[in-house]
Every structure is written in structure tokens, then in C-alpha cells.
Scaffold this motif. Structure first.
Motif, PDB file in Angstrom:
ATOM      1  N   ILE A  36       0.659  -1.316  -0.120  1.00  0.00           N
ATOM      2  CA  ILE A  36       0.089   0.027  -0.025  1.00  0.00           C
ATOM      3  C   ILE A  36       0.971   1.274   0.009  1.00  0.00           C
ATOM      4  O   ILE A  36       0.558   2.182  -0.798  1.00  0.00           O
ATOM      5  CB  ILE A  36      -1.017  -0.043   1.291  1.00  0.00           C
ATOM      6  CG1 ILE A  36      -2.128  -1.028   0.826  1.00  0.00           C
ATOM      7  CG2 ILE A  36      -1.624   1.467   1.483  1.00  0.00           C
ATOM      8  CD1 ILE A  36      -2.764  -1.271   2.161  1.00  0.00           C
ATOM      9  N   LYS A  37       1.871   1.348   0.731  1.00  0.00           N
ATOM     10  CA  LYS A  37       2.535   2.517   0.901  1.00  0.00           C
ATOM     11  C   LYS A  37       3.591   2.617  -0.332  1.00  0.00           C
ATOM     12  O   LYS A  37       3.771   3.684  -1.037  1.00  0.00           O
ATOM     13  CB  LYS A  37       3.882   2.143   2.128  1.00  0.00           C
ATOM     14  CG  LYS A  37       4.889   3.236   2.203  1.00  0.00           C
ATOM     15  CD  LYS A  37       5.817   2.846   3.190  1.00  0.00           C
ATOM     16  CE  LYS A  37       6.925   3.833   3.329  1.00  0.00           C
ATOM     17  NZ  LYS A  37       8.159   3.326   2.413  1.00  0.00           N
ATOM     18  N   ASN A  38       4.105   1.707  -0.966  1.00  0.00           N
ATOM     19  CA  ASN A  38       4.855   1.539  -2.315  1.00  0.00           C
ATOM     20  C   ASN A  38       3.888   2.039  -3.438  1.00  0.00           C
ATOM     21  O   ASN A  38       4.339   3.074  -4.282  1.00  0.00           O
ATOM     22  CB  ASN A  38       5.452   0.567  -2.509  1.00  0.00           C
ATOM     23  CG  ASN A  38       6.718   0.287  -1.637  1.00  0.00           C
ATOM     24  OD1 ASN A  38       7.160   1.257  -1.301  1.00  0.00           O
ATOM     25  ND2 ASN A  38       6.853  -0.953  -1.682  1.00  0.00           N
ATOM     26  N   THR A  39       2.536   1.509  -3.431  1.00  0.00           N
ATOM     27  CA  THR A  39       1.613   2.047  -4.503  1.00  0.00           C
ATOM     28  C   THR A  39       1.308   3.352  -4.303  1.00  0.00           C
ATOM     29  O   THR A  39       0.978   4.299  -5.179  1.00  0.00           O
ATOM     30  CB  THR A  39       0.426   1.032  -4.355  1.00  0.00           C
ATOM     31  OG1 THR A  39       0.836  -0.091  -4.522  1.00  0.00           O
ATOM     32  CG2 THR A  39      -0.601   1.617  -5.514  1.00  0.00           C
ATOM     33  N   THR A  40       1.018   3.859  -3.161  1.00  0.00           N
ATOM     34  CA  THR A  40       0.479   5.429  -2.770  1.00  0.00           C
ATOM     35  C   THR A  40       1.916   6.190  -3.124  1.00  0.00           C
ATOM     36  O   THR A  40       1.503   7.191  -3.744  1.00  0.00           O
ATOM     37  CB  THR A  40       0.267   5.427  -1.187  1.00  0.00           C
ATOM     38  OG1 THR A  40      -0.795   4.794  -1.112  1.00  0.00           O
ATOM     39  CG2 THR A  40      -0.360   6.886  -0.987  1.00  0.00           C
ATOM     40  N   GLU A  41       2.860   5.967  -2.825  1.00  0.00           N
ATOM     41  CA  GLU A  41       4.099   6.796  -3.050  1.00  0.00           C
ATOM     42  C   GLU A  41       4.492   6.875  -4.571  1.00  0.00           C
ATOM     43  O   GLU A  41       4.492   8.166  -5.029  1.00  0.00           O
ATOM     44  CB  GLU A  41       5.299   6.421  -2.532  1.00  0.00           C
ATOM     45  CG  GLU A  41       5.509   6.533  -0.945  1.00  0.00           C
ATOM     46  CD  GLU A  41       6.528   5.925  -0.399  1.00  0.00           C
ATOM     47  OE1 GLU A  41       7.407   5.363  -1.072  1.00  0.00           O
ATOM     48  OE2 GLU A  41       6.676   6.145   0.853  1.00  0.00           O
ATOM     49  N   ARG A  49       4.040  10.297  -7.003  1.00  0.00           N
ATOM     50  CA  ARG A  49       5.194  10.643  -7.845  1.00  0.00           C
ATOM     51  C   ARG A  49       4.832  10.687  -9.107  1.00  0.00           C
ATOM     52  O   ARG A  49       5.055  11.786  -9.846  1.00  0.00           O
ATOM     53  CB  ARG A  49       6.283   9.583  -7.683  1.00  0.00           C
ATOM     54  CG  ARG A  49       7.551   9.833  -8.142  1.00  0.00           C
ATOM     55  CD  ARG A  49       8.815   9.203  -7.704  1.00  0.00           C
ATOM     56  NE  ARG A  49       8.353   7.691  -7.996  1.00  0.00           N
ATOM     57  CZ  ARG A  49       8.298   6.905  -6.736  1.00  0.00           C
ATOM     58  NH1 ARG A  49       8.195   7.386  -5.501  1.00  0.00           N
ATOM     59  NH2 ARG A  49       7.967   5.503  -7.008  1.00  0.00           N
ATOM     60  N   ALA A  50       3.942   9.904  -9.748  1.00  0.00           N
ATOM     61  CA  ALA A  50       3.506   9.843 -11.074  1.00  0.00           C
ATOM     62  C   ALA A  50       2.610  11.346 -11.177  1.00  0.00           C
ATOM     63  O   ALA A  50       2.624  11.994 -12.340  1.00  0.00           O
ATOM     64  CB  ALA A  50       2.725   8.833 -11.681  1.00  0.00           C
ATOM     65  N   ILE A  51       1.653  11.673 -10.149  1.00  0.00           N
ATOM     66  CA  ILE A  51       0.671  12.784 -10.546  1.00  0.00           C
ATOM     67  C   ILE A  51       1.688  14.108 -10.191  1.00  0.00           C
ATOM     68  O   ILE A  51       1.438  15.194 -11.039  1.00  0.00           O
ATOM     69  CB  ILE A  51      -0.179  12.629  -9.149  1.00  0.00           C
ATOM     70  CG1 ILE A  51      -1.226  11.792  -9.479  1.00  0.00           C
ATOM     71  CG2 ILE A  51      -0.778  14.087  -9.170  1.00  0.00           C
ATOM     72  CD1 ILE A  51      -2.239  11.539  -8.472  1.00  0.00           C
ATOM     73  N   MET A  76      -3.447   9.827 -14.648  1.00  0.00           N
ATOM     74  CA  MET A  76      -4.034   8.711 -13.814  1.00  0.00           C
ATOM     75  C   MET A  76      -5.371   8.273 -14.404  1.00  0.00           C
ATOM     76  O   MET A  76      -6.302   9.061 -14.645  1.00  0.00           O
ATOM     77  CB  MET A  76      -4.010   9.043 -12.318  1.00  0.00           C
ATOM     78  CG  MET A  76      -2.744   9.520 -11.692  1.00  0.00           C
ATOM     79  SD  MET A  76      -1.441   8.288 -11.987  1.00  0.00           S
ATOM     80  CE  MET A  76      -1.761   6.952 -11.095  1.00  0.00           C
ATOM     81  N   GLY A  77      -5.515   7.108 -14.299  1.00  0.00           N
ATOM     82  CA  GLY A  77      -7.286   6.566 -14.871  1.00  0.00           C
ATOM     83  C   GLY A  77      -7.233   6.436 -16.244  1.00  0.00           C
ATOM     84  O   GLY A  77      -6.064   6.298 -16.991  1.00  0.00           O
ATOM     85  N   ARG A  78      -8.454   6.112 -17.074  1.00  0.00           N
ATOM     86  CA  ARG A  78      -8.684   5.705 -18.209  1.00  0.00           C
ATOM     87  C   ARG A  78      -8.360   7.110 -18.850  1.00  0.00           C
ATOM     88  O   ARG A  78      -8.532   8.129 -18.752  1.00  0.00           O
ATOM     89  CB  ARG A  78     -10.067   5.529 -18.261  1.00  0.00           C
ATOM     90  CG  ARG A  78     -10.476   4.257 -17.463  1.00  0.00           C
ATOM     91  CD  ARG A  78     -11.862   4.132 -18.021  1.00  0.00           C
ATOM     92  NE  ARG A  78     -12.055   3.571 -19.289  1.00  0.00           N
ATOM     93  CZ  ARG A  78     -13.242   3.099 -19.756  1.00  0.00           C
ATOM     94  NH1 ARG A  78     -14.499   3.232 -18.899  1.00  0.00           N
ATOM     95  NH2 ARG A  78     -13.669   2.943 -20.832  1.00  0.00           N
TER      96      ARG A  78
END
Length: 113
Positions: free
Chosen positions: A50-55, A59-61, A67-69
């Protein structure tokens, strides 16, 4: 947790067990302590994911990545759709067929949602 327990069950079904090098954790041991230790590791693994996915998402944003479709209708086409539907030159149904989307999508564009 579920993934780790499924993997351990798969190991057990083949007649093997998961044991740490120091022997402290042994998945063949059905004691409450052994199960508790495995549960703690499973929760730790879940927290790290969860932590790595959130980070990674943050970072991508920050880098401006979408993000998203992906959008199926460009901003300029959205403006054209709004203008032509509101002036009654073309219907929502016609645009839905032209862009191969549902009429609901066109309605949302027209309403500005």
C-alpha cells in the motif's frame, strides 16, 4: 495476507513447509505462535504494498502523468459537441454514434460534468 496464506497452503499441499534459516518460523508448525508470526509478516507485506503504491501514484501525479482511463474524446471535440448540441444542430444520439460512445457520455459532456 490472503496471498501469503495461499502460497503457504500451496507449499503444504506438495508436502513441504516454509522454514526460516534460523528455524524460528516454521509453517509446518500449527501452533498459535507460528500462525501469529505469519500473520504479522503478511500484514507487514500488505502495508508495504500500500505504501509503495501510494508513493508511486503521488510521484506520477507530481510528474504530471495522467491517472485513470484515457479520454476518448479530445477537449476540442468536447467543446464542439457542447456547442452543436446546445444549438440543436446535432443530437446527443448522433454524436454517440459518431464517437462510438454511450449517449450518457455525450450528455455528461454537454452538461459539463
Amino acid at each position: 495476507m490472503k496471498g501469503i496464506m495461499t502460497a503457504i497452503d500451496g507449499i503444504h499441499s506438495k508436502g513441504a513447509a516454509l522454514t526460516t534459516l534460523d528455524g524460528v518460523i516454521n509453517s509446518a508448525d500449527d501452533s498459535p505462535f507460528g500462525k501469529a508470526v505469519l500473520h504479522v509478516f503478511a500484514e507487514l507485506n500488505k502495508s508495504l504494498i500500500i505504501k509503495n503504491t501510494t508513493e508511486g501514484r503521488e510521484r506520477a501525479i507530481a510528474q504530471g502523468k495522467h491517472m485513470g482511463r484515457p479520454e476518448t474524446i479530445s477537449d476540442s471535440d468536447r467543446e464542439k459537441i457542447r456547442r452543436l448540441v446546445q444549438s440543436k444542430q446535432k443530437s446527443q444520439y448522433q454524436f454517440s454514434k459518431e464517437y462510438s460512445v454511450r449517449r450518457t457520455t455525450i450528455r455528461r459532456i454537454v452538461e459539463g460534468s
